[in-house]
Motif scaffolding. Structure first.
Motif, PDB file in Angstrom:
ATOM      1  N   ASP A 172     -90.531  73.686 -83.743  1.00  0.00           N
ATOM      2  CA  ASP A 172     -91.620  74.610 -84.080  1.00  0.00           C
ATOM      3  C   ASP A 172     -92.847  74.105 -83.325  1.00  0.00           C
ATOM      4  N   LYS A 173     -93.046  74.693 -82.136  1.00  0.00           N
ATOM      5  CA  LYS A 173     -94.077  74.133 -81.248  1.00  0.00           C
ATOM      6  C   LYS A 173     -95.470  74.243 -81.852  1.00  0.00           C
ATOM      7  N   ALA A 174     -95.774  75.408 -82.425  1.00  0.00           N
ATOM      8  CA  ALA A 174     -97.140  75.603 -82.933  1.00  0.00           C
ATOM      9  C   ALA A 174     -97.456  74.533 -83.992  1.00  0.00           C
ATOM     10  N   ARG A 175     -96.544  74.348 -84.941  1.00  0.00           N
ATOM     11  CA  ARG A 175     -96.800  73.364 -86.010  1.00  0.00           C
ATOM     12  C   ARG A 175     -96.815  71.941 -85.453  1.00  0.00           C
ATOM     13  N   SER A 176     -95.885  71.653 -84.550  1.00  0.00           N
ATOM     14  CA  SER A 176     -95.800  70.291 -84.010  1.00  0.00           C
ATOM     15  C   SER A 176     -97.064  69.953 -83.214  1.00  0.00           C
ATOM     16  N   TYR A 177     -97.471  70.896 -82.372  1.00  0.00           N
ATOM     17  CA  TYR A 177     -98.647  70.635 -81.529  1.00  0.00           C
ATOM     18  C   TYR A 177     -99.889  70.415 -82.399  1.00  0.00           C
ATOM     19  N   ALA A 178    -100.028  71.284 -83.409  1.00  0.00           N
ATOM     20  CA  ALA A 178    -101.222  71.183 -84.262  1.00  0.00           C
ATOM     21  C   ALA A 178    -101.210  69.833 -84.995  1.00  0.00           C
ATOM     22  N   ALA A 179    -100.019  69.415 -85.465  1.00  0.00           N
ATOM     23  CA  ALA A 179     -99.936  68.157 -86.214  1.00  0.00           C
ATOM     24  C   ALA A 179    -100.317  66.971 -85.324  1.00  0.00           C
ATOM     25  N   LEU A 180     -99.834  66.963 -84.090  1.00  0.00           N
ATOM     26  CA  LEU A 180    -100.155  65.832 -83.211  1.00  0.00           C
ATOM     27  C   LEU A 180    -101.638  65.830 -82.853  1.00  0.00           C
ATOM     28  N   ARG A 181    -102.134  67.034 -82.538  1.00  0.00           N
ATOM     29  CA  ARG A 181    -103.566  67.127 -82.171  1.00  0.00           C
ATOM     30  C   ARG A 181    -104.460  66.574 -83.289  1.00  0.00           C
ATOM     31  N   ALA A 182    -104.058  66.852 -84.527  1.00  0.00           N
ATOM     32  CA  ALA A 182    -104.885  66.417 -85.661  1.00  0.00           C
ATOM     33  C   ALA A 182    -104.880  64.891 -85.808  1.00  0.00           C
ATOM     34  N   MET A 183    -103.847  64.246 -85.276  1.00  0.00           N
ATOM     35  CA  MET A 183    -103.751  62.787 -85.474  1.00  0.00           C
ATOM     36  C   MET A 183    -104.279  61.965 -84.304  1.00  0.00           C
ATOM     37  N   VAL A 184    -104.314  62.554 -83.104  1.00  0.00           N
ATOM     38  CA  VAL A 184    -104.726  61.778 -81.929  1.00  0.00           C
ATOM     39  C   VAL A 184    -106.244  61.825 -81.778  1.00  0.00           C
ATOM     40  N   SER A 185    -106.840  60.644 -81.727  1.00  0.00           N
ATOM     41  CA  SER A 185    -108.292  60.622 -81.506  1.00  0.00           C
ATOM     42  C   SER A 185    -108.537  59.924 -80.173  1.00  0.00           C
ATOM     43  N   GLY A 186    -109.592  59.187 -80.058  1.00  0.00           N
ATOM     44  CA  GLY A 186    -109.877  58.512 -78.792  1.00  0.00           C
ATOM     45  C   GLY A 186    -108.991  57.288 -78.570  1.00  0.00           C
ATOM     46  N   ARG A 187    -108.400  56.782 -79.655  1.00  0.00           N
ATOM     47  CA  ARG A 187    -107.639  55.534 -79.577  1.00  0.00           C
ATOM     48  C   ARG A 187    -106.240  55.774 -79.008  1.00  0.00           C
ATOM     49  N   GLY A 188    -105.668  54.743 -78.400  1.00  0.00           N
ATOM     50  CA  GLY A 188    -104.315  54.858 -77.865  1.00  0.00           C
ATOM     51  C   GLY A 188    -103.292  55.022 -78.986  1.00  0.00           C
ATOM     52  N   VAL A 189    -102.246  55.791 -78.729  1.00  0.00           N
ATOM     53  CA  VAL A 189    -101.201  55.941 -79.739  1.00  0.00           C
ATOM     54  C   VAL A 189     -99.818  55.723 -79.116  1.00  0.00           C
ATOM     55  N   VAL A 190     -98.894  55.261 -79.959  1.00  0.00           N
ATOM     56  CA  VAL A 190     -97.486  55.153 -79.560  1.00  0.00           C
ATOM     57  C   VAL A 190     -96.665  55.954 -80.562  1.00  0.00           C
ATOM     58  N   THR A 191     -95.757  56.769 -80.051  1.00  0.00           N
ATOM     59  CA  THR A 191     -94.894  57.546 -80.934  1.00  0.00           C
ATOM     60  C   THR A 191     -93.452  57.462 -80.425  1.00  0.00           C
ATOM     61  N   PRO A 192     -92.491  57.440 -81.340  1.00  0.00           N
ATOM     62  CA  PRO A 192     -91.094  57.345 -80.904  1.00  0.00           C
ATOM     63  C   PRO A 192     -90.584  58.670 -80.332  1.00  0.00           C
ATOM     64  N   GLY A 193     -89.731  58.591 -79.317  1.00  0.00           N
ATOM     65  CA  GLY A 193     -89.104  59.802 -78.799  1.00  0.00           C
ATOM     66  C   GLY A 193     -87.855  60.143 -79.591  1.00  0.00           C
ATOM     67  N   PHE A 194     -87.177  61.228 -79.177  1.00  0.00           N
ATOM     68  CA  PHE A 194     -85.794  61.511 -79.581  1.00  0.00           C
ATOM     69  C   PHE A 194     -85.593  62.201 -80.931  1.00  0.00           C
ATOM     70  N   TYR A 195     -86.571  62.144 -81.847  1.00  0.00           N
ATOM     71  CA  TYR A 195     -86.289  62.734 -83.158  1.00  0.00           C
ATOM     72  C   TYR A 195     -87.505  63.403 -83.779  1.00  0.00           C
ATOM     73  N   GLY A 196     -87.239  64.137 -84.845  1.00  0.00           N
ATOM     74  CA  GLY A 196     -88.295  64.802 -85.592  1.00  0.00           C
ATOM     75  C   GLY A 196     -87.779  65.134 -86.977  1.00  0.00           C
ATOM     76  N   LEU A 197     -88.472  66.039 -87.647  1.00  0.00           N
ATOM     77  CA  LEU A 197     -88.156  66.305 -89.055  1.00  0.00           C
ATOM     78  C   LEU A 197     -87.718  67.754 -89.272  1.00  0.00           C
ATOM     79  N   MET A 198     -86.646  67.914 -90.044  1.00  0.00           N
ATOM     80  CA  MET A 198     -86.190  69.246 -90.450  1.00  0.00           C
ATOM     81  C   MET A 198     -87.011  69.703 -91.656  1.00  0.00           C
TER      82      MET A 198
END
Ligand code: ASP
Length: 438
Positions: free
Chosen positions: A147-173
């Motif tokens: 669900d691109k719209a929800r996923s994009y909005a969720a990531l945007r809300a969490m990323v600020s100026g600081r560096g972030v690391v996120t795991p690849g390969f999976y997500g949530l049903m």
């Protein structure tokens, strides 16, 4: 300015690679978002963490104890942690995972996702970046699509100026379970992150300096391709070269974000830039972008006198293939003949029924199957409307004594496809590489 970087398994394999990743990130402060794979192989004989996790799950499925396999996984991460002096209690987390495994409360997808999870936890702690779990932003719909719209909005809300690391390969049903992409799927996560954050570029860091012009198992030290369009990449990947997960193309392509394949072990090399189009060409004299191909095709050829004047013959033939759910690769044709080219493996089980139905419905004068055919594709956007390229290509093959069985080119001139005998496959690629790349 923000760049999304994704580091594959070989870039995460041990502490030495972690240091290289850190240097790459420190050398450019706009590389603020990092997507990581599970630890890959340190050498040829080593195991990928994801493979071990699948193996571990298979053990539990058949009631075999998997403590040993899980320890191979935990010890890899603990060794990285200790060598880099990272403060993280991994023992506790692995013990909790083992307990849940013993209680059979971990799904296969959740277990195999732990490779990327632990990679990301470690890398975030090492860099002093924020850890964002993939379950908190990569959201699937019930039918397993992102669900691109929800996923994009969720990531945007969490990323600020600081560096972030996120795991690849999976997500949530939607039901709260973890779901993984197919193998190699961290590429998709990186692409989604780049699209979500409207990144300037999506850098995909691996262990080769970009996409190579030809398969290095056939051609010695092939040159990397500096620039390739998405359409060319599709042609190159379809007929052989496997560089990226196919699903990684769409999110960045939709947003017109360039994708740059880079080498963690040679960080100064510019790698391969992939874009929708290039306004000017880095190397205007290079007509062929890449040469690729696959072996083991079957060609069903039929001829029927007067076929060109009859309506519906081609449809009847194609319908037979459709009925057997066979996807067709090429259909080279003449006036009164047509051939259908498909991978032998795909057609093997239904070949005889297909032939019988064609015989019955089309009544051809001849119907033959040629096996052991290899397809070789010369791909290049700069070939279009330039006379002499196919002349040079056929000349080179002729001089090398390679017999051409099939010729196929569409009017967009993005590629020239030829069919040769399987035994001529490697030499055909070699000859074409030598006459066009050097
Ligand atoms: N670790 C997963 C795999 O080996 C996903 C990835 O690395 O992209 O397939």
């Amino acid at each position: 300015m923000l760049k999304v970087t994704k580091f594959g398994g070989s870039s995460m394999a041990d502490a030495k690679q972690y240091r290289k990743v850190r240097d790459i990130l420190l050398s450019d402060p706009s590389r603020r978002v990092v997507v990581v794979s599970a630890a890959g192989k340190r050498n040829k004989k080593d195991h990928k963490i994801t493979d071990l996790l699948y193996l571990c799950y298979a053990h539990t499925l058949y009631g075999v104890d998997c403590t040993g396999v899980l320890e191979m996984v935990s010890s890899r991460y603990i060794a990285i942690r200790d060598e880099l002096g990272i403060d993280l209690n991994l023992e506790e987390e692995f013990a909790a995972l083992k307990q849940r495994l013993d209680a059979k409360s971990v799904t296969q997808d959740e277990l195999v996702s732990r490779g990327e999870y632990f990679s990301a936890r470690l890398m975030a702690a090492y860099l002093g970046f924020q850890f964002i779990d993939a379950v908190d932003w990569v959201k699937f719909t019930l039918d397993g699509e992102v669900d691109k719209a929800r996923s994009y909005a969720a990531l945007r809300a969490m990323v600020s100026g600081r560096g972030v690391v996120t795991p690849g390969f999976y997500g949530l049903m939607p039901d709260g379970h973890i779901r993984t992409f197919s193998r190699g799927g961290s590429d998709i996560t990186g692409s989604l992150a780049a699209a979500a954050l409207d990144a300037e570029v999506y850098e995909n860091w691996t262990d080769v300096s970009g996409i190579l012009m030809a398969d290095p198992r056939i051609v010695k030290d092939p040159l990397p391709i500096p620039e390739v369009t998405y359409d060319e990449l599709r042609e190159l990947s379809y007929s052989g070269a496997q560089v990226l997960h196919e699903g990684a193309i769409y999110p960045v392509r939709e947003k017109n974000i360039p994708l740059n394949i880079r080498n963690t072990n040679a960080p100064d090399h510019p790698g391969t830039m992939i874009r929708e189009r290039f306004d000017s060409n880095a190397d205007p004299d290079r007509f062929i972008t890449g040469i690729t191909g696959r072996k083991d095709f079957s060609v069903v050829s039929l001829s029927k006198r007067g076929m060109s004047n009859q309506v519906g013959v081609l449809r009847k033939i194609l319908t037979v293939f459709e009925r057997h759910n066979i996807s067709i690769d090429y259909t080279p044709s003449g006036i009164d003949n047509v051939s259908v080219v498909v991978p032998t493996e795909a057609i093997a089980a239904s070949l005889y029924p297909i032939l019988a139905e064609i015989q019955q419905e089309v009544r051809p004068d001849s119907l033959v199957v040629h096996d052991q055919i290899a397809i070789v594709a010369a791909v290049g956007r700069q070939m279009a409307f330039r006379p002499g390229i196919s002349g040079k290509l056929f000349g080179a093959l002729g001089q090398a004594g390679i017999n051409i069985r099939i010729i196929n080119q569409s009017p967009d001139e993005l590629n020239i496809i030829i069919g040769v005998d399987n035994r001529d496959f490697a030499r055909a690629i070699q000859v074409l590489y030598e006459s066009f790349a050097i």
